[in-house]
Motif scaffolding. Structure first.
Motif, short mmCIF file in Angstrom:
data_model
loop_
_atom_site.label_atom_id
_atom_site.label_comp_id
_atom_site.label_asym_id
_atom_site.label_seq_id
_atom_site.Cartn_x
_atom_site.Cartn_y
_atom_site.Cartn_z
N ARG A 28 -5.21 0.57 12.18
CA ARG A 28 -6.52 1.16 11.95
C ARG A 28 -6.41 2.51 11.24
N LEU A 29 -5.36 3.26 11.53
CA LEU A 29 -5.16 4.50 10.80
C LEU A 29 -4.94 4.23 9.32
N ARG A 30 -4.18 3.21 9.02
CA ARG A 30 -3.93 2.88 7.61
C ARG A 30 -5.23 2.43 6.94
N GLN A 31 -6.02 1.61 7.63
CA GLN A 31 -7.28 1.18 7.05
C GLN A 31 -8.21 2.37 6.82
N ILE A 72 -1.18 -3.24 -15.36
CA ILE A 72 -0.33 -4.35 -14.93
C ILE A 72 0.87 -3.83 -14.15
N LYS A 73 1.47 -2.74 -14.61
CA LYS A 73 2.61 -2.16 -13.89
C LYS A 73 2.19 -1.68 -12.50
N SER A 74 1.01 -1.05 -12.42
CA SER A 74 0.54 -0.55 -11.13
C SER A 74 0.32 -1.68 -10.13
N VAL A 75 -0.30 -2.77 -10.57
CA VAL A 75 -0.53 -3.91 -9.68
C VAL A 75 0.79 -4.56 -9.31
N SER A 76 1.72 -4.61 -10.25
CA SER A 76 3.03 -5.19 -9.96
C SER A 76 3.76 -4.38 -8.88
N GLN A 77 3.62 -3.07 -8.92
CA GLN A 77 4.23 -2.24 -7.88
C GLN A 77 3.60 -2.53 -6.52
N ASP A 78 2.28 -2.77 -6.51
CA ASP A 78 1.63 -3.16 -5.25
C ASP A 78 2.19 -4.48 -4.73
N PHE A 79 2.48 -5.40 -5.63
CA PHE A 79 3.07 -6.69 -5.25
C PHE A 79 4.44 -6.48 -4.59
N HIS A 80 5.28 -5.68 -5.21
CA HIS A 80 6.62 -5.41 -4.65
C HIS A 80 6.51 -4.71 -3.29
N ASN A 120 -19.33 -11.56 9.43
CA ASN A 120 -18.72 -12.01 8.19
C ASN A 120 -17.83 -10.92 7.60
N GLY A 121 -16.94 -11.35 6.70
CA GLY A 121 -16.14 -10.37 5.97
C GLY A 121 -14.76 -10.90 5.64
N TYR A 122 -14.10 -10.21 4.74
CA TYR A 122 -12.72 -10.53 4.41
C TYR A 122 -11.80 -9.98 5.50
N LEU A 123 -10.89 -10.81 5.94
CA LEU A 123 -9.93 -10.37 6.95
C LEU A 123 -8.87 -9.51 6.26
N GLN A 124 -8.96 -8.20 6.48
CA GLN A 124 -8.02 -7.28 5.84
C GLN A 124 -6.70 -7.20 6.59
N ALA A 125 -6.76 -7.23 7.90
CA ALA A 125 -5.53 -7.09 8.69
C ALA A 125 -5.77 -7.61 10.10
N ILE A 126 -4.69 -7.95 10.77
CA ILE A 126 -4.71 -8.34 12.17
C ILE A 126 -3.93 -7.29 12.94
N ASP A 127 -4.55 -6.74 13.95
CA ASP A 127 -3.90 -5.74 14.79
C ASP A 127 -2.90 -6.46 15.69
N ALA A 128 -1.66 -6.53 15.22
CA ALA A 128 -0.65 -7.34 15.89
C ALA A 128 -0.35 -6.85 17.30
N GLU A 150 -4.23 -5.21 0.03
CA GLU A 150 -2.88 -5.77 -0.03
C GLU A 150 -2.04 -5.43 1.19
N HIS A 151 -2.63 -4.77 2.21
CA HIS A 151 -1.83 -4.30 3.34
C HIS A 151 -1.13 -5.45 4.05
N GLN A 152 -1.86 -6.51 4.38
CA GLN A 152 -1.25 -7.69 5.00
C GLN A 152 -1.50 -8.96 4.19
N ASP A 153 -1.88 -8.78 2.94
CA ASP A 153 -2.26 -9.92 2.09
C ASP A 153 -1.44 -9.87 0.81
#
Length: 439
Positions: A5-8, A171-179, A220-228, A287-290
């Motif tokens: 939740r802090l990260r969100q 494109i480079k910025s999004v690629s860094q998010d992917f990595h 409703n909403g996009y599931l951004q993260a699950i509090d494990a 992109e945190h858990q997706d």
């Protein structure tokens, strides 16, 4: 408040155009009062580099700086809005969040506004009556320093604004998010992963279907993260087995099933509300858990570039190169098991797994479908598959890559009108098949 939740919360602040400029305004207010206090307690009139003019001159200097800062801030804001419009048109609205998180733009706007506030606060303290005139010499001098600094920031902003809307930068910025997503999510821990010899040993209880109770989503909403951590604590506290039916990145509909809880006799309304709090829903994906989200962003750029209105295959090829590099990195990582255990090695959670096949499908299928009549893009897709095959010996991964190579070859053979193009592509296809078989 836990780490998820802090990260969100931090992502929400980082994506806003008010947080960092607001902090800089607060700093400017504190700086103004500090400088004025020094002016009242220490005499700076005789210092060589300090402003030594009278009250009228000080007012003119501060008024000129404050007025120019307002004008420049308005211009910078207008340029930023134009850049956001261009980004949405060329790269897709899903990438606006990346531009909103750009720290450089936030600092630029904050600098101009903070300088304006500083000058305004100093200006109100200057008075030139004969009986007790006061001119804050140090404060006025520092306002000139801030004005010079703002000019440097303006030069940086002009360069930065023209850079961040370039396709290569985006494109480079999004690629860094992917990595970064790969580093963060593979493996992702919910509780304790089983040792290799116990993996897949567990199965659902025989009466799971009859004795489990569904937990429905409350909104409703996009599931951004699950509090494990929270979900694992709930499962241990109530001695439950939780079978999650969705995963981050998916859109959750109100009253749809989030998970199945076993046994059902321990499930009540209070527990259902507590479980819902572990699922963080919002209006957009992150992109945190997706890990598929940055993949989708690269694919969106490529597909838009291949549209008839833009017709820019070179941008699509850059996206394919970045996707290929990301998958070369991904195949070297271990995908997490869907089974999650507590500290007593008891199965508590079965998570919806992210598979290599689903990520590759999300990356290659849309581009392949839009590039059937473009030889250069189809060839680069095949080359990307060959590069990925060099980094893995996993037979499941190679089977997935082979399936995509076959579909690319078939689609291009049907979509390319020129025989020579079809022949070139067929040659690249045979090279890919050879690479997959050698591995």
């Amino acid at each position: 408040m836990n780490n998820i939740r802090l990260r969100q919360f931090w992502d929400a602040l980082h994506s806003s155009y008010w947080f960092l400029p607001g902090l800089m305004v607060v700093a400017a207010i504190a700086l103004a009062f500090t400088m004025l206090t020094l002016d009242r307690t220490v005499g700076f009139e005789d210092w060589s580099l300090i402003y030594t003019g009278g009250p009228d001159g000080a007012r003119e200097v501060l008024s000129a700086i404050a007025g120019s800062m307002v004008s420049v801030a308005a211009t910078a804001f207008s340029i930023t809005i134009v850049a956001l419009q261009l980004a949405a048109a060329n790269f897709g609205p899903r990438l606006l969040r990346n531009f909103m998180q750009d720290t450089g733009n936030q600092i630029v706007l904050g600098t101009f506004i903070a300088t304006f506030i500083y000058c305004l606060l100093v200006l109100r303290t200057i008075y030139g009556e004969d009986y007790n005139p006061f001119v804050p010499h140090l404060s006025v001098t520092f306002s000139i320093v801030l004005a010079v600094l703002s000019i440097g920031v303006l030069i940086y902003f002009i360069h930065h604004a023209s850079t961040i809307i370039q396709a290569s930068y985006v494109i480079k910025s999004v690629s860094q998010d992917f990595h970064q997503a790969i580093d963060r999510l593979f493996p992702e821990r919910i509780g304790i992963s089983p040792p290799p010899e116990e993996e897949h040993r567990e199965s659902l209880p025989e009466n799971f279907a009859n004795q489990s109770s569904p937990i429905a989503a409350s909104r409703n909403g996009y599931l951004q993260a699950i509090d494990a951590e929270k979900l694992m604590k709930i499962a241990c506290k109530h001695n439950l087995l939780l079978y999650i039916k969705t995963r981050p990145g998916k859109f959750v509909i109100e009253d749809s099933i989030l998970l199945m809880a076993y046994p059902s006799k321990r499930v009540n309304h209070k527990l259902s509300k507590e479980i819902n709090k572990a699922f963080i829903l919002n209006r957009e994906r992150t992109e945190h858990q997706d890990v598929e989200f940055p993949v989708n962003q690269l694919v969106e750029i490529a597909v838009r570039a291949l549209s008839p209105g833009i017709n820019d295959p070179f941008t699509a090829i850059r996206c394919i190169d970045r996707l290929g590099a990301g998958f070369c990195y991904l195949v070297q990582r271990k995908f997490p098991s869907p089974y999650r255990y507590d500290r007593d090695r008891q199965l508590r959670i079965i998570a919806e797994p992210v598979t290599f096949e689903s990520i590759v499908d999300a990356a290659f299928n849309p581009i392949r479908q839009y590039s059937r009549s473009d030889a250069s893009v189809s060839i680069r897709l095949l080359e990307a598959i060959a590069h990925i095959a060099d980094y893995t010996i996993n037979p499941e991964y190679l089977t997935v890559l082979r399936r995509h190579a076959d579909m690319i070859a078939r689609g291009a053979q049907e979509g390319l009108p020129e025989p020579q193009d079809r022949q070139d592509l067929q040659q690249r296809y045979h090279n890919v098949i050879a690479a997959l078989e050698v591995v």
